[in-house]
Design a protein around this motif. Structure first.
Motif, PDB file in Angstrom:
ATOM      1  N   THR A   1       1.164  -1.347   0.214  1.00 54.73           N
ATOM      2  CA  THR A   1      -0.196   0.107   0.180  1.00 54.73           C
ATOM      3  C   THR A   1       1.209   1.283  -0.142  1.00 54.73           C
ATOM      4  O   THR A   1       0.480   2.006  -0.568  1.00 54.73           O
ATOM      5  CB  THR A   1      -0.850  -0.286   1.490  1.00 54.73           C
ATOM      6  OG1 THR A   1      -1.798  -1.076   1.285  1.00 54.73           O
ATOM      7  CG2 THR A   1      -1.896   1.085   1.241  1.00 54.73           C
ATOM      8  N   ASN A  20      -0.185   3.899   7.923  1.00 46.88           N
ATOM      9  CA  ASN A  20      -0.786   2.611   6.676  1.00 46.88           C
ATOM     10  C   ASN A  20      -1.731   2.353   6.680  1.00 46.88           C
ATOM     11  O   ASN A  20      -2.114   2.580   5.376  1.00 46.88           O
ATOM     12  CB  ASN A  20       0.059   1.443   7.600  1.00 46.88           C
ATOM     13  CG  ASN A  20       0.839   0.791   6.734  1.00 46.88           C
ATOM     14  OD1 ASN A  20       1.635   0.543   5.727  1.00 46.88           O
ATOM     15  ND2 ASN A  20       1.751  -0.393   7.388  1.00 46.88           N
ATOM     16  N   ASP A  21      -2.492   2.675   7.450  1.00 47.87           N
ATOM     17  CA  ASP A  21      -4.030   2.901   7.412  1.00 47.87           C
ATOM     18  C   ASP A  21      -4.628   3.771   6.338  1.00 47.87           C
ATOM     19  O   ASP A  21      -4.974   3.512   5.708  1.00 47.87           O
ATOM     20  CB  ASP A  21      -4.854   2.770   8.982  1.00 47.87           C
ATOM     21  CG  ASP A  21      -4.800   1.555   9.610  1.00 47.87           C
ATOM     22  OD1 ASP A  21      -4.303   0.361   8.858  1.00 47.87           O
ATOM     23  OD2 ASP A  21      -4.312   1.987  10.856  1.00 47.87           O
ATOM     24  N   GLU A  22      -4.038   5.384   6.770  1.00 43.06           N
ATOM     25  CA  GLU A  22      -4.568   6.479   6.187  1.00 43.06           C
ATOM     26  C   GLU A  22      -3.858   5.952   4.590  1.00 43.06           C
ATOM     27  O   GLU A  22      -4.304   6.547   3.841  1.00 43.06           O
ATOM     28  CB  GLU A  22      -3.859   7.294   6.769  1.00 43.06           C
ATOM     29  CG  GLU A  22      -4.026   8.653   6.124  1.00 43.06           C
ATOM     30  CD  GLU A  22      -3.899   9.895   7.005  1.00 43.06           C
ATOM     31  OE1 GLU A  22      -3.486  10.644   6.295  1.00 43.06           O
ATOM     32  OE2 GLU A  22      -4.287   9.585   8.005  1.00 43.06           O
ATOM     33  N   THR A  82      -5.872   4.340   3.062  1.00 40.48           N
ATOM     34  CA  THR A  82      -7.727   4.704   3.253  1.00 40.48           C
ATOM     35  C   THR A  82      -7.236   5.750   1.615  1.00 40.48           C
ATOM     36  O   THR A  82      -8.466   5.578   0.532  1.00 40.48           O
ATOM     37  CB  THR A  82      -8.047   5.519   4.062  1.00 40.48           C
ATOM     38  OG1 THR A  82      -7.805   4.798   4.871  1.00 40.48           O
ATOM     39  CG2 THR A  82      -9.193   6.892   3.505  1.00 40.48           C
TER      40      THR A  82
END
Length: 452
Positions: A231, A290-292, A295
């Motif tokens: 990602t 990582n999460d952002e 997204t």
């Protein structure tokens, strides 16, 4: 009688020299390392090497390749170069043999031409996963079409080698997976040209490579998981294309994203954002972002599909033209130098004394030859494939040309679209196109000599 005896002796002497030349080929194949006085290093080498020692996973750094490097430490990593050199020559001669083209003279000439005109010796001389990218395409092809022309031991060796290569880098695994899918799709049209048993063996290497990687990750980190980082790499390419800035401008007024305060300060390149001194460090790097990043990647794909498609096609085209040798292999590799000095101190002195660490490498002159040869090889490969299809000539050499063409396109798509175009990604694969074209030329010359 004397003339006949003299000819026989001359022929025997010539045959002996050819055999000696074939035996000696592993040495010129890693000549760049001998000239450098140490195996060549790259910016990413340290990240792989550190996996054995640090006990945690980092993005895009295969633990399988890290273990492979670790077991070469006691030899100053020369054992790794020996493996890479011998594996390369083994696959070159096995490909020639399976295609009924193996002659010692032909093998020596083709090998020397690859050594002189492509990135192959630089890849074989380097402590990096790149050498396995092109070799794995050959080994996968041989698993599919080899059939009765390869022994049981050779099939096992090809299987293990392909699985290992797939585990060394996600892009390599992706290319091999794409080739397997293409093979199964073409099977109804090509029938026995693509044996089911061969396709099944090739497909199982992908599963074996994945299991190998997950097992190595667990052994070194205690986690049953895939190597992280996909990602973040895709995010970097989208940021480089301006898509991330547009997404932040459209969403920051109503969404609380960590990058919103920095939307006007994003670096111009993905490398600068991910590996330089950017806000990425202040925001916790991959662990904190990582999460952002995920997204934003998913959201921007949904919000700007036409832009994403156009950027992907442009990146693919650019990647096909990025084929220069030596990217990331100059003297500026502080991370790798630091890792060796910290974890393998016995290698610090010889590493520092190498020409590479004293800025003795310059690829400008080399690429005056390598780049034209690489581009011409790709054009010739397409011409070869078009000519064979126009004449409905579907032999194993045509299948190899089709396989290499698909591999080049798959490699350009995976690397260029996800990570952004880099010369390193093209150079590690395009030499196989040169090999295929040289085989076609050798066959044509052989047919012409027989006709005369």
């Amino acid at each position: 009688m004397t003339i006949t005896t003299d000819h026989a002796r001359a022929g025997a002497a010539g045959s002996l020299w050819l055999r000696l030349a074939a035996i000696a080929l592993p040495l010129p194949l890693i000549a760049p390392a001998f000239w450098n006085r140490y195996p060549l290093l790259q910016w990413d080498t340290g990240g792989y090497l550190a996996r054995w020692y640090e006990g945690y996973l980092v993005p895009s750094r295969s633990t399988v390749f890290g273990i492979y490097l670790h077991y070469g430490e006691s030899s100053g990593f020369w054992i790794n170069l020996a493996v890479q050199s011998l594996a390369t020559l083994w696959l070159l001669q096995l490909t020639l043999r399976v295609l009924s083209m193996m002659q010692t003279f032909r093998f020596v000439v083709i090998s020397l031409l690859l050594i002189l005109s492509t990135a192959l010796p630089w890849l074989a001389s380097m402590l990096l996963t790149d050498i396995f990218a092109g070799l794995s395409v050959l080994s996968l092809f041989l698993l599919v079409v080899g059939g009765p022309r390869t022994s049981a031991l050779e099939k096992i060796s090809l299987f293990v080698f392909t699985a290992f290569a797939a585990a060394t880098h996600s892009a390599t695994l992706g290319v091999l997976l794409g080739l397997c899918i293409a093979g199964w799709m073409a099977r109804p049209l090509l029938g026995p040209r693509l044996p089911i048993a061969g396709l099944a063996q090739a497909s199982l290497t992908i599963l074996a490579g994945g299991l190998m990687l997950v097992s190595a990750n667990h052994a070194l980190s205690g986690k049953w998981t895939w190597t992280p980082g996909g990602t973040g790499v895709a995010f970097g390419r989208m940021m480089q294309d301006g898509i991330v800035a547009r997404y932040l401008n459209d969403h920051c007024p109503r969404e609380k994203l960590k990058l919103c305060p920095y939307r006007d300060q994003l670096p111009a390149s993905a490398d600068e954002f991910l590996w330089g001194k950017s806000m990425f460090n202040a925001l916790g790097r991959f662990e904190g972002m990582n999460d952002e990043m995920g997204t934003i990647v998913v959201g921007s794909l949904a919000d700007y599909p036409a832009w994403q498609a156009g950027a992907a096609l442009q990146a693919l085209g650019q990647q096909l033209l990025h084929v220069a040798t030596g990217e990331g292999t100059n003297g500026w590799i502080p991370h790798t130098r630091g890792i060796i000095e910290r974890y393998v101190p016995s290698q610090a002195a010889p590493m520092r004394a190498a020409r590479q660490q004293n800025w003795g490498l310059d690829f400008d002159t080399i690429n005056w030859l390598h780049v034209p040869v690489a581009l011409a090889s790709m054009l010739a490969l397409v011409a070869l494939l078009a000519h064979a299809l126009a004449n409905r000539r579907l032999d194993d050499l045509t299948l190899l040309a089709a396989t290499i063409t698909l591999a080049l396109l798959g490699n350009a798509f995976i690397c260029g679209v996800i990570s952004g175009p880099h010369d390193r990604y093209g150079a590690r694969m395009v030499w196989v196109a040169t090999f295929t074209v040289l085989m076609a030329l050798a066959r044509r010359l052989g047919e012409d000599s027989k006709a005369r």
